[in-house]
Design an enzyme around this catalytic site. Structure first.
Site, PDB file in Angstrom:
ATOM      1  N   LYS A   1      10.671  -0.100   1.226  1.00  0.00           N
ATOM      2  CA  LYS A   1      10.914  -0.274   2.731  1.00  0.00           C
ATOM      3  C   LYS A   1      10.637  -1.765   2.939  1.00  0.00           C
ATOM      4  CE  LYS A   1       6.187   0.872   3.465  1.00  0.00           C
ATOM      5  NZ  LYS A   1       5.091   2.341   3.835  1.00  0.00           N
TER       6      LYS A   1
ATOM      7  N   ARG B   1       1.159  10.706  12.351  1.00  0.00           N
ATOM      8  CA  ARG B   1       2.358   9.624  12.507  1.00  0.00           C
ATOM      9  C   ARG B   1       3.587  10.172  12.403  1.00  0.00           C
ATOM     10  NH1 ARG B   1       2.360   4.783   7.733  1.00  0.00           N
ATOM     11  NH2 ARG B   1       3.119   6.732   6.408  1.00  0.00           N
TER      12      ARG B   1
ATOM     13  N   TYR C   1      -2.358 -30.446  12.229  1.00  0.00           N
ATOM     14  CA  TYR C   1      -2.429 -29.719  13.404  1.00  0.00           C
ATOM     15  C   TYR C   1      -4.061 -29.597  13.477  1.00  0.00           C
ATOM     16  CZ  TYR C   1       2.342 -29.253  14.085  1.00  0.00           C
ATOM     17  OH  TYR C   1       3.860 -29.524  14.180  1.00  0.00           O
TER      18      TYR C   1
HETATM   19  C1  LIG Z   1       4.790   2.881   2.522  1.00  0.00           C
HETATM   20  C2  LIG Z   1       4.697   4.159   1.921  1.00  0.00           C
HETATM   21  C3  LIG Z   1       4.492   4.542   0.765  1.00  0.00           C
HETATM   22  C4  LIG Z   1       4.081   3.495  -0.246  1.00  0.00           C
HETATM   23  O1  LIG Z   1       3.035   2.995  -0.171  1.00  0.00           O
HETATM   24  P1  LIG Z   1       2.143   2.025  -0.996  1.00  0.00           P
HETATM   25  O2  LIG Z   1       0.958   1.773  -0.610  1.00  0.00           O
HETATM   26  O3  LIG Z   1       3.047   0.715  -0.792  1.00  0.00           O
HETATM   27  O4  LIG Z   1       2.308   2.351  -2.336  1.00  0.00           O
HETATM   28  C5  LIG Z   1       4.677   5.698   0.363  1.00  0.00           C
HETATM   29  N1  LIG Z   1       4.933   6.899   1.559  1.00  0.00           N
HETATM   30  C6  LIG Z   1       5.132   6.505   2.626  1.00  0.00           C
HETATM   31  C7  LIG Z   1       5.438   7.574   3.740  1.00  0.00           C
HETATM   32  C8  LIG Z   1       5.137   5.247   3.042  1.00  0.00           C
HETATM   33  O5  LIG Z   1       5.259   4.879   4.301  1.00  0.00           O
END
Ligand SMILES: *Cc1c(COP(=O)(O)O)cnc(C)c1O
Length: 399
Positions: free
Chosen positions: A69, A168, A294
């Site tokens: 993702k 969620r 800056y």
């Molecule tokens: C992001 C995510 C993962 C992977 O998480 P990591 O901490 O990067 O290994 C797995 N499952 C879901 C539902 C996620 O949103």
């Protein structure tokens, strides 16, 4: 003639503007030539393969679903898709947008792709026709799966996402058994997997896992086939052995960074699979009292050399890197000083001008402990997830 703004503009008007613009448009890629002063991201397929091997070992040989993702955690979803395609230790990939699922399908990833998100019907149908697995984000997804199955004329493989306490996404655990029984016996879905995500809080995780196990047991007792159970992200791979279940679903570790607290264990050896690189654009000598960037947060106490790197927070190098991060140039690291601006970072070189214009710098990568992404996160006081995921999608990629 006086060099005024007006004469500059009239001089510009005399230039053949259109052909220049067309030439720029037809240029295929941002410059990624070896001599370019544009910063770039180097992605290392060998490191990803080695990490996948370590993950498979940590998972006790269970199949691994790699989470790709957010543009593959900043590395680039197409490029990472092409790399994962050829890695046998990765059984499947998971994404959170239809666009990313299509990109993986486009590069010919011949492994199951799991979409862990709500999608509208038109997107869902197109994805299902390409073999992408939908997830149940709430109870209404059951009806959506029926609609899509009717349109494609076949039962569709899906993963049942259950909410065991994150609040969620997923079907709330209190109603999940009923939901699974209905989904599993309705004829529209083939439940290929059932999954949840942890809050990554020790006692709470244990309770979440117990809720998940209860639902799975009750659904199976009711005669429903609920497929492979999965819950473990990177954190659980290190800290929750009992949650590895049938298959694991990590993201961060694929790219070679450690979840919080895991770097100090010797459970696994991961390699950051990317380098943020740039070439020194200027080297100059400051006199005592000269300030930098800056805010003028840095003022030289004595004469010193400084080097400017044409890479900044707009490229994904953290603003807060000025709070103790260093940059590798040659075989030495130099401290970031002043401020990280959108497109520039300045490092202190010291009394000798040991750095030259054109020298290659590595701001993040596996090459020195000081520039390891976990070390950057620690020194800058930010999450290692941000260190990766904020890498700009516009950076030219090189393998
Ligand atoms: C992001 C995510 C993962 C992977 O998480 P990591 O901490 O990067 O290994 C797995 N499952 C879901 C539902 C996620 O949103």
């Amino acid at each position: 003639m006086e060099w005024s703004r007006r004469s500059f503009l009239s001089a510009a008007a005399a230039l053949p503007a259109a052909p220049v613009a067309l030439a720029a448009m037809s240029r295929p890629q941002p410059s990624a030539s070896a001599d370019s002063f544009e910063p770039w991201l180097q992605v290392d397929p060998t490191a990803i393969a080695a990490n996948a091997r370590e993950i498979a070992r940590l998972a006790g040989g269970r199949p691994v679903i790699a989470v790709v993702k957010n543009n593959a955690y900043g590395l680039g979803v197409r490029l990472v898709g092409e790399i994962l395609r050829d890695i046998d230790d990765i059984a499947a990939c998971a994404v959170v947008t239809p666009g990313a699922a299509h990109e993986l399908a486009d590069v010919g990833l011949d492994k199951p792709i799991l979409l862990m998100a709500r999608v509208e019907d038109a997107d869902a149908e197109a994805l299902v026709r390409r073999g992408v697995r939908l997830s149940t984000v709430d109870e209404s997804t059951g009806a959506q799966i029926e609609r899509i199955a009717r349109r494609v004329g076949d039962p569709i493989p899906v993963h049942a996402y259950l909410d065991t306490g994150m609040s969620r996404l997923g079907v709330p655990f209190r109603r999940a058994t009923e939901f699974l029984v209905s989904l599993g016996s309705g004829g529209a879905a083939i439940i290929e997997g059932t999954f949840m995500g942890f809050a990554e809080e020790d006692e709470f995780d244990a309770m979440q896992l117990a809720r998940f196990a209860d639902v799975a047991r009750d659904a199976r007792r009711a005669g429903v086939s609920i497929g492979a159970l999965h819950a473990a992200s990177s954190h659980a791979l290190f800290f929750r052995q009992e949650a590895l279940l049938d298959t694991v679903r990590p993201g961060l570790v694929v790219y070679g960074a450690y979840p919080a607290g895991a770097r100090d264990t010797d459970a696994a050896s991961l390699t950051p699979a990317f380098r943020l690189r740039a070439r020194v654009a200027r080297v100059t000598r400051l006199e005592a009292g000269d300030g930098v960037s800056y805010g003028q947060n840095y003022v030289a106490e004595r004469p010193t050399w400084v080097a400017t790197l044409p890479v900044g927070h707009a490229d994904g190098y953290p603003r807060r890197a000025v709070e103790g991060c260093e940059v590798l140039i040659g075989d030495r690291v130099y401290p970031v000083i002043g401020a990280v601006s959108a497109s520039h970072t300045i490092v202190e070189v010291g009394e000798e001008p040991s750095v030259r214009v054109g020298d290659e710098a590595i701001l993040m990568g596996p090459d020195h402990p000081a520039i390891h992404p976990n070390e950057i996160a620690e020194r800058a006081g930010i999450s290692v997830y941000d260190v990766l995921m904020h890498l700009s999608a516009r950076l030219p990629r090189r393998v």
